[in-house]
Design an enzyme around this catalytic site. Structure first.
Site, short mmCIF file in Angstrom:
data_model
loop_
_atom_site.label_atom_id
_atom_site.label_comp_id
_atom_site.label_asym_id
_atom_site.label_seq_id
_atom_site.Cartn_x
_atom_site.Cartn_y
_atom_site.Cartn_z
CG HIS A 96 26.02 15.85 -12.38
ND1 HIS A 96 26.84 16.79 -11.80
CD2 HIS A 96 26.61 15.51 -13.54
CE1 HIS A 96 27.88 17.00 -12.57
NE2 HIS A 96 27.77 16.24 -13.64
CD1 TRP A 115 22.69 14.76 1.29
CD2 TRP A 115 22.83 13.58 -0.61
NE1 TRP A 115 23.68 15.32 0.53
CE2 TRP A 115 23.79 14.62 -0.65
CE3 TRP A 115 22.74 12.71 -1.70
CZ2 TRP A 115 24.64 14.82 -1.73
CZ3 TRP A 115 23.59 12.91 -2.79
CH2 TRP A 115 24.53 13.94 -2.79
CG HIS A 138 -18.38 -9.21 7.97
ND1 HIS A 138 -17.71 -8.01 7.88
CD2 HIS A 138 -17.67 -10.09 7.19
CE1 HIS A 138 -16.65 -8.15 7.09
NE2 HIS A 138 -16.60 -9.41 6.66
NE ARG A 167 -13.21 -3.22 1.42
CZ ARG A 167 -14.45 -3.14 0.98
NH1 ARG A 167 -15.28 -4.15 1.18
NH2 ARG A 167 -14.87 -2.05 0.38
CD GLU A 206 34.82 18.92 -21.81
OE1 GLU A 206 34.12 18.34 -22.68
OE2 GLU A 206 34.54 18.88 -20.60
NE ARG A 209 24.87 21.32 0.87
CZ ARG A 209 25.98 21.77 0.28
NH1 ARG A 209 26.26 23.06 0.29
NH2 ARG A 209 26.79 20.94 -0.35
CG HIS A 238 -13.72 -13.03 8.02
ND1 HIS A 238 -12.68 -12.14 8.15
CD2 HIS A 238 -14.51 -12.53 7.04
CE1 HIS A 238 -12.82 -11.17 7.28
NE2 HIS A 238 -13.93 -11.38 6.59
CD GLU A 239 -17.97 -14.19 5.68
OE1 GLU A 239 -18.79 -13.25 5.66
OE2 GLU A 239 -16.93 -14.20 4.99
CG HIS A 275 -11.33 -8.63 -4.34
ND1 HIS A 275 -10.81 -9.91 -4.30
CD2 HIS A 275 -12.10 -8.48 -3.24
CE1 HIS A 275 -11.23 -10.50 -3.20
NE2 HIS A 275 -12.01 -9.67 -2.54
ZN LIG Z 1 33.46 14.67 -19.80
#
Ligand SMILES: [Zn+2]
Length: 1060
Positions: free
Chosen positions: A882, A854, A157, A292, A753, A555, A153-154, A283
């Site tokens: 709603h 949806w 670089h 990265r 109601e 819509r 890995h190093e 980090h």
């Molecule tokens: Zn109601």
């Protein structure tokens, strides 16, 4: 995002293989990526070695090593020292024709920890001294496989530095930071193959069987896949912190929210605001961006695949070793030489042939282990993901938690007394202002209303924060504990001031868009609002194209224009939910039902109802075929959503005339009689009140009759007509606001109601935090239960609205089918409304897929398809009230189920015999008392207690509903004998039927359009349809005001009143 989600899916698969703690440690420790050109002098390793976790580190490392079939043992020979390891790595680079490490590198690097006692930073790093010849690695190499990979890995670089060293200084960087991290890792992917390890003498033989392959790939997955969600969330957290979205108060909460969401990891012991767990990762204090590494882990597989192709590799990707392929090396070198002189997509394109990051090669590499894990997980019935996301391990004995919280019972009692004393007035003031605005919409009243709202929000926040300081578990008294819990939940009031303002402004804006949205004809000449015009057309018109025009027009005007606002709304409501201690707003909404298994319970009940729904669906679909023909209806497919008599297809009662089972038998409709007998609104309210009092329930008080708004004012005031019930919080002022129309539907709505008001009155003497329904579904159910009795032919006759009751099967089925068009058709809709939102709030549905998902739910649950093509420019959820107005919806599903449980319990108590759908509890004091007992509890007890009081058992159940509809179910089954239930041809769409376009084009134009012109053709059709429809629409608009059967909308104002 999408890439991260795919990686997450693979991570979920891994749950099977590793315990949570091992995952955590592997992620935190084993995959610790190193730092190139690191200048900080933090001695990370030393600090780390002191930590207790190191003990785990060693044991995990041990088990990691043990579990691989590549043992470090083979390395433990004389020649394997640090220098040799570096030369092995160098040799790999040169075998590809890449630049060898220069002499200076060998002279000046620090390959092992100095033995002269100097203090050094051991953290491995690669250095570019910018003089084009001095490049070094600093590392305290140990002889083991992990370090051999780290060296690659190093050295990757350094290779990059060497390749771009002749670029101008500003271009001496990686194409992007992820590129720089990826180079050495790409080579390590070859080095780690068993084949290569054998080549370099580290493995004696290569086992080519399935077991060794799985062992090898799982080992790789523990490094590469386990890391990805972590690699993503570190910077996700910081981006939110930097943007101010996460405030300092939420640092730790948000950290663990992301850890749970992406990694599926929970803290082992409780964490609080005072902790700062993000800072325990190098980090974060070292100020180094982290994404990265995520980028590197993805693109290194893209590179690997491209280099393997260049080297002529065949066979599975994970077996590829590019060793000695100069073709692969030259391809890589060409890209590295560019440094950052070109945009990275260009560089990427050059190597891999595509300019974008892609997880495909990574998924290809892990394909065999993905399949294997799937099999294992299926075999073990594993649950993927972590639906019990709030689970945490038990707190260890003696762990200090909540030590600074208040446990003094006297202080708690004083606090609650203060809250109850001060709240009524604030609640009254807010309701008063909001009522004035609702019954006289002016800017002035709007301002007063908003001011009162902010006062209320301040009050709740102040007391909420104080309530949170109590240690609730310390109190024996359940009532005290429960009150403190309820006061602690402050909803949106938890938001910081500017956010709260923005939140209210956004909802208000979306509500306004919704309420002024219009569909126009003739350009902008003739425009119609939803009510009553568009609702009327949807209910009455039987013209396919006209319905389609109105459906789509609505819509376009409503949902489409609020899509961006909704994205922000989701962010802010999640923010508020997190401040209330929930991972997202959906979790907050579900908490109203305090049931851990709520989602699963709803799904189970839905499954019980599904056969009845599918039978109703198939029966209605067949009848629609008779009306609209086979170009528009497929008897094996979904039903076009605009043909069911309602803008959202949530109630199908308006097409009763098209589907009535026995047209010659009586259809029960009391409206004509009501009109003939000259009923008015007041009379209708008195009829409802009389039903309540006949059950020995509390009559509506004088103030109710004096102050309610029962009809639309005739003095020109603009009012919110939407029916609602109000609790002013002072224990005597209760009102209904409604623009009553004399018809049967509104009579039912009045009962609904009034059910709310009755509930208010029954619990008015409870402490303020308990003045609420047992759960939101209970509140919606009360009035409906009574309406079930009122709607029976028997009762209608009793109150003079029917002349005689026909007691034969035909009228019985007619009656039940009518009820089913209302009650059964509604259930899947009520379910999917919040299922969509739950998924939006917790991120399972991303903002780029709002509309697609949806429609997936509309198809899955309702068996509906869109009549016209939909895209992500549309936002069809927003076309339902709603959604923009922030009102949760599952309450209506709950209500529609439990109202039948209540109905049955009351009928039993009233001594009813015979089928449930014939029961009328009118005048039964026993039934009324049963209900009153339950209602007077308010929310002082869990809803299961309230349920038990009325039904004798503690669960929601679909049993009574199914009993009520049993005769209809039997009849429908017989009727549907030859029908296909469900919608197996799920991808059928009405607008994709070629013969539809062809036929209509021929009919109207006498010409045929090629399919490439289909879109243009649709436009032409639209214009034609428009012209033809104008006449019909004009007729439709002259029809009497249509039924407005959208009961579930009724509770908005009540909600605002209630949520206090
Ligand atoms: Zn109601």
């Amino acid at each position: 995002m999408a890439r991260a989600m795919r990686a997450c899916a693979l991570l979920s698969l891994l749950v099977f293989a590793t315990s949570a703690w091992a995952q955590k440690l592997l992620v935190d420790i084993l995959t610790e990526p190193c730092q190139p050109t690191e200048e900080g002098a933090l001695n990370f390793t030393e600090q780390f070695n002191k930590s207790a976790e190191n003990v785990f580190y060693q044991s995990v490392l041990a088990s990691w090593t043990y579990n691989t079939n590549i043992t470090d043992y083979n390395m433990d020979k004389e020649k394997w020292n640090a220098t040799h390891m570096f030369h092995v790595s160098d040799e790999f680079f040169t075998s590809l024709n890449l630049i060898p490490m220069p002499q200076e590198f060998w002279d000046k690097s620090m390959l092992t920890k100095p033995e002269n006692g100097r203090d050094v930073v051991c953290h491995a790093s690669a250095w570019d001294f910018y003089n084009r010849k001095d490049f070094r690695i600093k590392m305290c190499t140990e002889v083991n496989m992990v370090d051999l990979f780290t060296i690659h890995h190093e050295m990757g670089h350094i290779e990059y530095y060497l390749q771009y060293k002749d670029q101008p200084v500003p271009f001496r960087y990686g194409a992007n930071p992820g590129f720089h991290e990826a180079i050495g890792d790409v080579l390590a992917l070859s080095v780690s193959t068993p084949k290569h390890l054998k080549d370099i003498g580290l493995l004696e033989n290569v086992e080519d069987d399935k077991e060794s392959t799985m062992n090898y790939l799982l080992n790789m997955a523990l490094q590469k896949i386990a890391f990805l969600p972590f690699g993503y969330l570190i910077d996700l957290w910081r981006w939110r912190v930097f943007s101010g979205e996460t405030t300092p108060e939420q640092y730790n909460f948000d950290w663990w929210y992301l850890r749970t969401k992406y990694q599926g990891i929970c803290p082992g012991v409780p964490r609080t605001k005072k902790d700062f767990d993000a800072g325990a990762k190098y980090h974060i204090p070292a100020n180094t961006p982290y994404i990265r590494y995520f980028v590197s882990f993805v693109i290194q597989f893209q590179f690997h695949k491209a280099l393997c192709n260049a080297s002529g590799h065949t066979g599975p990707l994970h077996t590829c070793d590019i060793y000695k392929s100069t073709a692969a090396g030259n391809l890589l070198a060409k890209a590295l030489q560019k440094g950052s002189s070109r945009p990275w997509p260009e560089v990427l394109q050059e190597i891999v042939g595509t300019p974008s990051m892609s997880a495909k090669p990574l998924m290809e590499y892990f394909e065999p282990i993905t399949e294997w894990l799937k099999e294992q997980n299926q075999k073990n019935n594993e649950i993927l993901g972590w639906p019990e996301y709030s689970w945490t391990p038990p707190i260890p004995d003696g762990y200090p938690v909540d030590i600074d919280k208040i446990t003094d019972i006297k202080k708690a009692e004083e606090f609650l007394a203060e809250f109850n004393d001060t709240s009524e007035e604030i609640i009254y003031k807010y309701n008063d202002a909001y009522w004035k605005y609702n019954t006289n919409i002016t800017d002035y009243n709007d301002q007063l209303q908003q001011k009162a709202y902010l006062q209320w929000a301040n009050h709740s926040k102040e007391f909420g924060l104080r309530a949170q300081q109590f240690d609730k578990d310390a109190f024996q008294d359940e009532s005290i504990r429960r009150q403190l819990e309820k006061i602690s939940l402050i909803g949106s009031a938890a938001l910081p001031k500017t956010d709260l303002k923005e939140f209210n402004a956004i909802i208000s804006k979306m509500e306004t868009i919704y309420s002024v949205a219009k569909v126009c004809w003739n350009g902008d000449q003739d425009c119609s609002l939803l009510d009553p015009d568009l609702t009327g057309i949807m209910a009455m018109s039987r013209d396919y194209k006209e319905l389609e025009y109105v459906w789509e027009g609505w819509r376009n005007a409503s949902g489409r224009t609020m899509r961006q606002d909704y994205i922000r709304y989701v962010e802010l409501s999640n923010e508020a939910a997190r401040l209330n201690g929930f991972p997202d707003n959906g979790a907050l909404w579900r908490s109203y039902y305090d049931t851990k298994t709520f989602e699963a319970d709803i799904e189970r009940i839905y499954k019980e109802l599904q056969p009845l729904y599918r039978n109703l669906h198939a029966y209605v679909r067949r009848k629609l075929l008779d009306t609209y023909g086979q170009n528009h209806i497929n008897t094996k497919g979904a039903i076009p959503a605009h043909l069911l008599g309602n803008m959202w297809a949530q109630s199908w009662i308006n097409i009763y005339d098209l589907v009535v089972p026995y047209p010659s038998a009586p259809k029960i409709d009391a409206t004509p009689t009501m009109l003939k007998q000259k009923w008015n609104a007041t009379h209708m309210f008195h009829i409802a009140d009389e039903f309540f009092t006949s059950l020995n329930l509390i009559p509506m008080p004088q103030e109710f009759w004096d102050k309610s708004m029962m009809t639309k004012p005739e003095d020109g005031r603009a009012v919110v007509c939407h029916p609602s019930a109000w609790d002013f919080g002072n224990r005597k002022d209760f009102r209904i606001k409604m623009c009553t129309v004399v018809n049967m539907d509104d009579l039912v709505t009045i009962h609904h109601e009034m059910g709310h008001v009755e509930y208010f009155m029954q619990y008015k003497d409870q402490p303020v935090p308990f003045r609420d329904g047992a759960n939101p579904g209970f509140h919606e159910a009360i009035g409906d239960v009574l309406a079930l009795s009122v709607s029976t032919p028997k009762h209608l006759k009793e109150i003079g609205l029917l002349e005689k009751v026909d007691d034969n099967e035909a009228s019985e089925i007619n009656f039940l089918l009518k009820m089913a068009l209302d009650k059964i058709a509604f259930l899947p809709f009520a379910y999917l409304m919040d299922q969509w939102r739950w998924k939006v709030f917790d991120g399972r549905i991303s903002s780029t897929e709002y509309n697609k998902q949806w429609w997936n739910l509309r198809l899955k649950y309702q068996g509906l398809c869109s009549p016209t093509p939909r895209t992500e420019k549309d936002f069809d959820p927003g076309a339902k009230y709603h959604i923009p107005s922030d009102v949760s919806y599952i309450r209506y599903f709950v209500s529609f189920v439990i109202q039948f449980q209540f109905h049955k319990a009351m009928c039993d108590k009233a001594g009813h015999t015979g089928p449930l759908h014939k029961c009328d509890v009118y005048k039964s004091k026993a039934a009324g008392d049963l209900m009153a007992d339950m209602m007077s509890l308010g929310s002082s007890k869990p809803w299961q207690d309230a349920m038990e009081k009325i039904t004798g058992q503690r669960n929601m159940s679909a049993e009574s509903l199914l009993e009520y509809f049993q005769p209809l179910t039997t009849w429908l089954k017989k009727e549907n004998e030859n029908e296909v239930l469900g919608w197996p041809e799920y991808d059928w769409s009405p607008y994709l039927q070629p013969d539809v376009q062809e036929r209509e084009l021929v009919d109207f134009l006498g010409m045929k359009l090629p399919s490439s012109n289909a879109e243009a053709g649709q436009w032409i059709l639209l214009v034609i349809a428009l012209v033809l429809c104008v006449g019909l629409i004009a007729m439709a608009c002259k029809l009497p005001k249509q039924k407005k059967h959208d009961m579930p909308q009724n509770s908005l104002a009540m909600d605002k009143a209630m949520s206090i």
